[in-house]
Each structure stands twice: as structure tokens, then as C-alpha cells.
Design a protein around this motif. Structure first.
Motif, PDB file in Angstrom:
ATOM      1  N   PRO A  28       1.734  27.961  15.472  1.00  0.00           N
ATOM      2  CA  PRO A  28       1.764  26.809  16.388  1.00  0.00           C
ATOM      3  C   PRO A  28       1.633  25.456  15.700  1.00  0.00           C
ATOM      4  CG  PRO A  28       0.511  28.584  17.370  1.00  0.00           C
ATOM      5  CD  PRO A  28       0.846  29.032  15.973  1.00  0.00           C
ATOM      6  N   ASN A  29       0.761  25.332  14.699  1.00  0.00           N
ATOM      7  CA  ASN A  29       0.611  24.051  14.008  1.00  0.00           C
ATOM      8  C   ASN A  29       1.910  23.637  13.318  1.00  0.00           C
ATOM      9  OD1 ASN A  29      -2.036  23.680  14.785  1.00  0.00           O
ATOM     10  ND2 ASN A  29      -2.881  24.633  12.948  1.00  0.00           N
ATOM     11  N   CYS A  30       2.606  24.617  12.745  1.00  0.00           N
ATOM     12  CA  CYS A  30       3.883  24.329  12.090  1.00  0.00           C
ATOM     13  C   CYS A  30       4.934  23.941  13.125  1.00  0.00           C
ATOM     14  CB  CYS A  30       4.359  25.545  11.297  1.00  0.00           C
ATOM     15  SG  CYS A  30       3.327  25.950   9.881  1.00  0.00           S
ATOM     16  N   PHE A  31       4.912  24.624  14.272  1.00  0.00           N
ATOM     17  CA  PHE A  31       5.864  24.307  15.333  1.00  0.00           C
ATOM     18  C   PHE A  31       5.665  22.874  15.830  1.00  0.00           C
ATOM     19  CE2 PHE A  31       7.305  24.153  19.744  1.00  0.00           C
ATOM     20  CZ  PHE A  31       8.562  24.743  19.665  1.00  0.00           C
ATOM     21  N   VAL A  32       4.405  22.480  16.007  1.00  0.00           N
ATOM     22  CA  VAL A  32       4.111  21.120  16.466  1.00  0.00           C
ATOM     23  C   VAL A  32       4.527  20.100  15.412  1.00  0.00           C
ATOM     24  CG1 VAL A  32       2.258  19.509  17.073  1.00  0.00           C
ATOM     25  CG2 VAL A  32       2.265  21.826  18.024  1.00  0.00           C
ATOM     26  N   SER A  33       4.277  20.392  14.141  1.00  0.00           N
ATOM     27  CA  SER A  33       4.687  19.481  13.065  1.00  0.00           C
ATOM     28  C   SER A  33       6.199  19.306  13.046  1.00  0.00           C
ATOM     29  CB  SER A  33       4.217  20.026  11.708  1.00  0.00           C
ATOM     30  OG  SER A  33       2.806  20.047  11.632  1.00  0.00           O
ATOM     31  N   LEU A  34       6.925  20.380  13.261  1.00  0.00           N
ATOM     32  CA  LEU A  34       8.383  20.306  13.309  1.00  0.00           C
ATOM     33  C   LEU A  34       8.829  19.463  14.499  1.00  0.00           C
ATOM     34  CD1 LEU A  34      11.121  21.289  12.164  1.00  0.00           C
ATOM     35  CD2 LEU A  34      10.919  23.276  13.682  1.00  0.00           C
ATOM     36  N   ALA A  35       8.189  19.681  15.644  1.00  0.00           N
ATOM     37  CA  ALA A  35       8.537  18.909  16.843  1.00  0.00           C
ATOM     38  C   ALA A  35       8.305  17.421  16.628  1.00  0.00           C
ATOM     39  CB  ALA A  35       7.719  19.416  18.035  1.00  0.00           C
ATOM     40  N   LYS A  36       7.231  17.067  15.926  1.00  0.00           N
ATOM     41  CA  LYS A  36       6.954  15.657  15.626  1.00  0.00           C
ATOM     42  C   LYS A  36       7.998  15.086  14.674  1.00  0.00           C
ATOM     43  CE  LYS A  36       1.932  15.595  16.316  1.00  0.00           C
ATOM     44  NZ  LYS A  36       0.603  15.433  15.657  1.00  0.00           N
ATOM     45  N   GLN A  37       8.389  15.875  13.669  1.00  0.00           N
ATOM     46  CA  GLN A  37       9.439  15.416  12.753  1.00  0.00           C
ATOM     47  C   GLN A  37      10.715  15.096  13.513  1.00  0.00           C
ATOM     48  OE1 GLN A  37      10.280  18.038   9.493  1.00  0.00           O
ATOM     49  NE2 GLN A  37       8.150  18.198   8.840  1.00  0.00           N
ATOM     50  N   ILE A  38      11.083  16.001  14.382  1.00  0.00           N
ATOM     51  CA  ILE A  38      12.339  15.840  15.128  1.00  0.00           C
ATOM     52  C   ILE A  38      12.237  14.663  16.088  1.00  0.00           C
ATOM     53  CG2 ILE A  38      13.832  16.958  16.849  1.00  0.00           C
ATOM     54  CD1 ILE A  38      13.129  19.620  15.421  1.00  0.00           C
ATOM     55  N   GLY A  39      11.051  14.412  16.621  1.00  0.00           N
ATOM     56  CA  GLY A  39      10.857  13.299  17.548  1.00  0.00           C
ATOM     57  C   GLY A  39      10.552  11.985  16.859  1.00  0.00           C
ATOM     58  N   GLN A  48      10.217  17.446  24.459  1.00  0.00           N
ATOM     59  CA  GLN A  48       9.518  18.261  25.465  1.00  0.00           C
ATOM     60  C   GLN A  48      10.516  19.000  26.350  1.00  0.00           C
ATOM     61  OE1 GLN A  48       6.295  16.167  27.603  1.00  0.00           O
ATOM     62  NE2 GLN A  48       6.389  14.603  25.974  1.00  0.00           N
ATOM     63  N   THR A  49      11.553  18.290  26.770  1.00  0.00           N
ATOM     64  CA  THR A  49      12.578  18.904  27.626  1.00  0.00           C
ATOM     65  C   THR A  49      13.256  20.060  26.918  1.00  0.00           C
ATOM     66  OG1 THR A  49      12.984  16.806  28.767  1.00  0.00           O
ATOM     67  CG2 THR A  49      14.714  18.487  28.908  1.00  0.00           C
ATOM     68  N   TYR A  50      13.578  19.866  25.648  1.00  0.00           N
ATOM     69  CA  TYR A  50      14.249  20.929  24.889  1.00  0.00           C
ATOM     70  C   TYR A  50      13.332  22.147  24.757  1.00  0.00           C
ATOM     71  CZ  TYR A  50      17.043  23.311  21.384  1.00  0.00           C
ATOM     72  OH  TYR A  50      17.800  24.240  20.726  1.00  0.00           O
ATOM     73  N   ILE A  51      12.064  21.912  24.462  1.00  0.00           N
ATOM     74  CA  ILE A  51      11.121  23.018  24.312  1.00  0.00           C
ATOM     75  C   ILE A  51      11.012  23.809  25.615  1.00  0.00           C
ATOM     76  CG2 ILE A  51       8.683  23.583  23.972  1.00  0.00           C
ATOM     77  CD1 ILE A  51       8.570  21.246  21.970  1.00  0.00           C
ATOM     78  N   ASN A  72      -0.533  29.392  23.112  1.00  0.00           N
ATOM     79  CA  ASN A  72      -1.005  28.539  22.014  1.00  0.00           C
ATOM     80  C   ASN A  72      -0.016  27.405  21.731  1.00  0.00           C
ATOM     81  OD1 ASN A  72      -3.346  30.013  21.642  1.00  0.00           O
ATOM     82  ND2 ASN A  72      -2.438  31.361  20.091  1.00  0.00           N
ATOM     83  N   ILE A  73       1.272  27.712  21.796  1.00  0.00           N
ATOM     84  CA  ILE A  73       2.296  26.675  21.607  1.00  0.00           C
ATOM     85  C   ILE A  73       2.155  25.605  22.694  1.00  0.00           C
ATOM     86  CG2 ILE A  73       4.775  26.196  21.795  1.00  0.00           C
ATOM     87  CD1 ILE A  73       4.159  27.349  19.126  1.00  0.00           C
ATOM     88  N   LEU A  74       2.042  26.047  23.927  1.00  0.00           N
ATOM     89  CA  LEU A  74       1.949  25.095  25.045  1.00  0.00           C
ATOM     90  C   LEU A  74       0.710  24.208  24.917  1.00  0.00           C
ATOM     91  CD1 LEU A  74       3.087  27.425  27.960  1.00  0.00           C
ATOM     92  CD2 LEU A  74       4.186  25.276  27.305  1.00  0.00           C
ATOM     93  N   LYS A  75      -0.419  24.807  24.586  1.00  0.00           N
ATOM     94  CA  LYS A  75      -1.649  24.024  24.458  1.00  0.00           C
ATOM     95  C   LYS A  75      -1.501  22.938  23.394  1.00  0.00           C
ATOM     96  CE  LYS A  75      -4.895  27.681  25.841  1.00  0.00           C
ATOM     97  NZ  LYS A  75      -5.957  28.614  25.360  1.00  0.00           N
ATOM     98  N   LYS A  76      -0.962  23.302  22.254  1.00  0.00           N
ATOM     99  CA  LYS A  76      -0.856  22.351  21.144  1.00  0.00           C
ATOM    100  C   LYS A  76       0.220  21.295  21.406  1.00  0.00           C
ATOM    101  CE  LYS A  76      -2.891  25.248  17.562  1.00  0.00           C
ATOM    102  NZ  LYS A  76      -4.043  24.325  17.398  1.00  0.00           N
ATOM    103  N   LEU A  96       1.928  26.438  31.235  1.00  0.00           N
ATOM    104  CA  LEU A  96       0.642  26.854  30.685  1.00  0.00           C
ATOM    105  C   LEU A  96      -0.170  27.593  31.746  1.00  0.00           C
ATOM    106  CD1 LEU A  96      -1.446  26.948  28.442  1.00  0.00           C
ATOM    107  CD2 LEU A  96      -2.202  24.658  29.136  1.00  0.00           C
ATOM    108  N   THR A  97      -0.183  27.061  32.964  1.00  0.00           N
ATOM    109  CA  THR A  97      -0.897  27.724  34.056  1.00  0.00           C
ATOM    110  C   THR A  97      -0.340  29.120  34.301  1.00  0.00           C
ATOM    111  OG1 THR A  97      -1.338  25.595  35.128  1.00  0.00           O
ATOM    112  CG2 THR A  97      -1.520  27.565  36.498  1.00  0.00           C
ATOM    113  N   LEU A  98       0.988  29.232  34.280  1.00  0.00           N
ATOM    114  CA  LEU A  98       1.631  30.524  34.494  1.00  0.00           C
ATOM    115  C   LEU A  98       1.222  31.532  33.422  1.00  0.00           C
ATOM    116  CD1 LEU A  98       3.690  32.355  35.935  1.00  0.00           C
ATOM    117  CD2 LEU A  98       5.472  31.304  34.542  1.00  0.00           C
TER     118      LEU A  98
END
Length: 390
Positions: A28-39, A48-51, A72-76, A96-98
Motif C-alpha cells: 500500500p505505501n508503494c501504491f500511494v507513492s506511485l499515485a502521488k507521482q502520477i498526480g 482518485q477517479t481512476y483508482i 489497506n489501499i483505501l485507508k491510505k 471502504l465501508t463496504l
């Protein structure tokens, strides 16, 4: 190779990295870092929409991924979006609720010890985001490495050697390839996809072997039959300490492969024995070579086909130098030449989305037998150099 934040990479292509990272179950930490790079440094509304549309929603529909991982992905992602973006989409909270409601089932099941990943090899050509350029391999892998299920896990050396195979396809195409310690089967599947004429996959652990066979079926690659109109696939149980010399020589491989197979000093002598048998070829090889040389005098140059001796490619993270030096010592005593070719044989960066994958930690070694009459014994110097000997 450009990295995922390079402006030269098409925006749609960069977004696709998120989907590939999610399906490969990047931490998850790597996924979030990648998302930040792309954004561009933040989890933008576009990201967020793509995810939601290409990662999370697909999981809900197909129920294909480990729900704890999705939570874990959703939380981060929510935490990162709240701290770096002006907008945090309601869909993230809803999902996340689901997924939190699914936790009650996991409390009793303790999560399955094996999960599904998809490893996507994304070819250079970032101006084109077409899926047709890429190779995607679904794999059942283990989460239970601390309980001895390491053979069903994916290791950096397997990823590296698979990148080598896909990058240098001509090296392996139309070759008989024999893998020692095939694990989850990623290397074997890569060999099949690049058109090896025969692929022999082996492992000494029955559970790992069963998982490997399942992964072949998962990739629609049936055993003991021709696949892709080219490759014959064989899957065998092989314990290094009791190899059948006749059976190993029967395969007469052009290329032997192994990833992270130098790990236990107790196993090293047995591994050396297996490599020696596979790389020495048949006892008649030298006679055949001399016979070929005699024929060469009566054959035009254009009609002569050069027969190369078998070689091995071993990808290895050297975690214990003492064990590795022991491997080199026994290799030298067994007339095996070991050469580090990491710098000259660099693969394309086909896993640009996988931030957890440390390519720099992997070394690539080429191993050949000095017993083959057409290998110069002077190359033994390479072993001494690797061991730091004069």
C-alpha cells in the motif's frame, strides 16, 4: 528508461501504472507513492477517479482480490487525499465501508494464505497506452513465507530474470530451456511466451510444484503438450540431492535458468552437481563436436550450423557472501565458469509501476562448463575474480 513521473510518458500510460500496481498487489505505501507521482505530488481527483473505476470497482464486481489488501489501499489513499488534495471523493469512503463489512468473514478464515496477483510487463512505447503491447501473467502466490512456503512467493530475482527473458527474446526463442527451482512459475511462463521450443520446469517441493502447475493452467498453458504452436512444456519433481544423471542428460538443454537458488550452504553441493550434469551435456558431445569439425572441411560455410554448448543464467540477490563464495569455490572445483554479466545484460524496465522491486539488488551470472571441449579453460579466471583472488 524514463521513470513513471517523466513528462515523456503519456498521461494515460502513467494512469495505467496504477492498475498494474494494484493487480500486482504492490505494498500500500508503494501504491500511494506511485499515485502521488502520477498526480504530481498529490492524490488528485483524476487519480482518485481512476483508482475507483479501474482498481477498486473491479474488485467488488469480480471479488478477485484479497479484501484486506483493498481495505489497506483505501485507508491510505483516503489519508493521502485528505492531506494533499482539495477533494476526497465520496466513492472512496463508500468502498471502504463496504470492504469493512467483509472483515467478519476474515476474522474466522484468517485470510487465505495464497492470493492472486497479475504481473504486467509493460513494454517501452509510452506514447501508446494500448494493452496489446503488454504481457500480463496471473499467478497464485503465497503470503505464508514465514511458514516455509517461500517457493510460492515472488522474489526480485524472478522478476529480474523474467525481464531479461522478455527483453532478450531472441536469446531464448527456439531454445530448450531448463529451470532449476521454478517456484511460482513466472520464469517458465515468460519462456513459453517468448517462444522457447521446450520448457522444463522443476522444483523439489511437492506443494510448490502443485502451485506451479496451477499457475500454468491459470495462464492457459497445459502441461506435456504443445502450446502457442511452438513450446513443449514439461513439469518435473526434482530434488537436487538425488538427481538422475541419465534423466537430466536426456533433456540436453540449450539454456539452464535459476533465480535465487543459492541460499543454503547445505544445498550448494547438490546444486553444483545438478548444474554440472546439465551443462556438461552428453558424454558424446566432444566426439560429436570433432565429427562436426571433420564434416566442416567438406561443407561450404553457408551450410555449417554452429552447435553451442549449454549455458546457465542465474539471477541472485547475494544475501550471504559466505554462502555465495562457497558456491563459487565448488563451481571452480567442478570446472564450472561463473561470470557476472549484470552490467552488460541490462533488461528494459518492464515493471515501472513496481516501486517495491529493487532491481539494483539483483546480480546476473552466466555459468558454463569447462568440460565442454569448445570452452577455453582460461575463462576460469572469472571465478577467481569474483572471489577476489589474484
Amino acid at each position: 528508461m524514463a521513470d513513471s513521473s517523466s513528462p515523456s510518458i503519456n498521461s494515460s500510460r502513467r494512469m495505467k501504472f496504477l492498475k498494474a500496481a494494484f493487480r500486482a498487489m504492490e505494498p500500500p505505501n508503494c501504491f500511494v507513492s506511485l499515485a502521488k507521482q502520477i498526480g504530481g505530488g498529490s492524490i488528485t481527483e483524476e487519480v482518485q477517479t481512476y483508482i475507483l473505476e479501474h482498481c477498486i470497482n473491479n474488485v467488488v464486481e469480480g471479488n478477485a482480490y484479497n479484501s484486506m489488501y483493498v481495505r489497506n489501499i483505501l485507508k491510505k489513499i483516503i489519508l493521502a487525499a485528505e492531506s494533499t488534495s482539495e477533494v476526497t471523493m465520496d466513492g472512496l469512503y463508500e468502498q471502504l465501508t463496504l470492504h469493512m463489512t467483509l472483515q467478519r468473514d476474515e476474522d474466522s478464515l484468517k485470510e487465505k494464505s495464497r492470493i492472486f496477483k497479475e504481473i504486467s510487463f509493460l513494454f517501452p512505447g509510452y506514447d501508446d497506452c494500448s494493452d496489446s503491447l503488454d504481457l500480463v501473467f496471473p499467478l497464485q502466490c503465497s503470503l505464508n513465507m514465514l511458514e516455509g512456503d517461500t517457493g510460492c512467493a515472488l522474489w526480485p530475482s524472478s522478476l529480474f530474470l523474467s525481464e531479461i527473458i522478455v527483453t532478450y527474446q531472441d536469446t531464448f526463442s527456439n531454445k530448450v530451456c531448463f529451470e532449476v527451482g521454478s517456484g511460482a512459475g513466472l520464469i517458465g511462463i515468460s519462456l513459453i511466451r517468448v517462444g522457447a521450443s521446450e520448457v522444463v520446469l522443476t522444483d523439489g517441493d511437492e506443494s510448490t510444484l502443485a502451485n506451479m502447475k496451477y499457475n500454468l493452467e491459470l495462464n492457459k498453458l497445459p502441461l506435456e503438450t504443445k502450446v502457442l504452436q511452438k513450446t513443449n512444456v514439461v513439469c518435473k519433481h526434482l530434488k537436487w540431492e538425488s538427481p538422475s544423471k541419465r534423466e537430466l542428460q536426456h533433456y540436453r538443454p540449450d539454456i539452464v535458468l535459476g533465480a535465487d537458488i543459492i541460499y543454503d550452504p547445505i544445498c550448494v553441493p547438490h546444486l553444483i552437481q545438478v548444474l554440472s550434469i546439465l551443462l556438461s551435456g552428453n558424454a558424446n558431445d566432444c566426439e560429436s563436436t570433432h565429427h562436426d569439425e571433420d564434416q566442416r572441411n567438406n561443407t561450404s560455410d553457408g551450410d555449417v550450423m554452429k552447435v553451442e554448448p549449454p549455458i546457465a543464467y542465474i539471477a541472485q540477490v547475494i544475501r550471504n557472501h559466505e554462502t555465495f563464495n562457497y558456491f563459487l569455490k565448488l563451481a571452480e572445483e567442478s570446472y564450472l565458469c561463473v561470470v557476472d554479466i549484470t552490467e552488460e545484460k541490462q533488461p528494459y524496465n518492464l515493471l515501472p509501476y513496481m516501486l517495491s522491486y529493487d532491481r539494483s539488488s539483483v546480480r546476473l551470472f552466466k555459468v558454463s562448463s569447462l568440460r565442454n571441449c569448445n570452452i577455453l579453460s582460461s575463462s576460469a579466471v572469472s571465478i577467481r575474480e569474483l572471489r577476489g583472488l589474484p
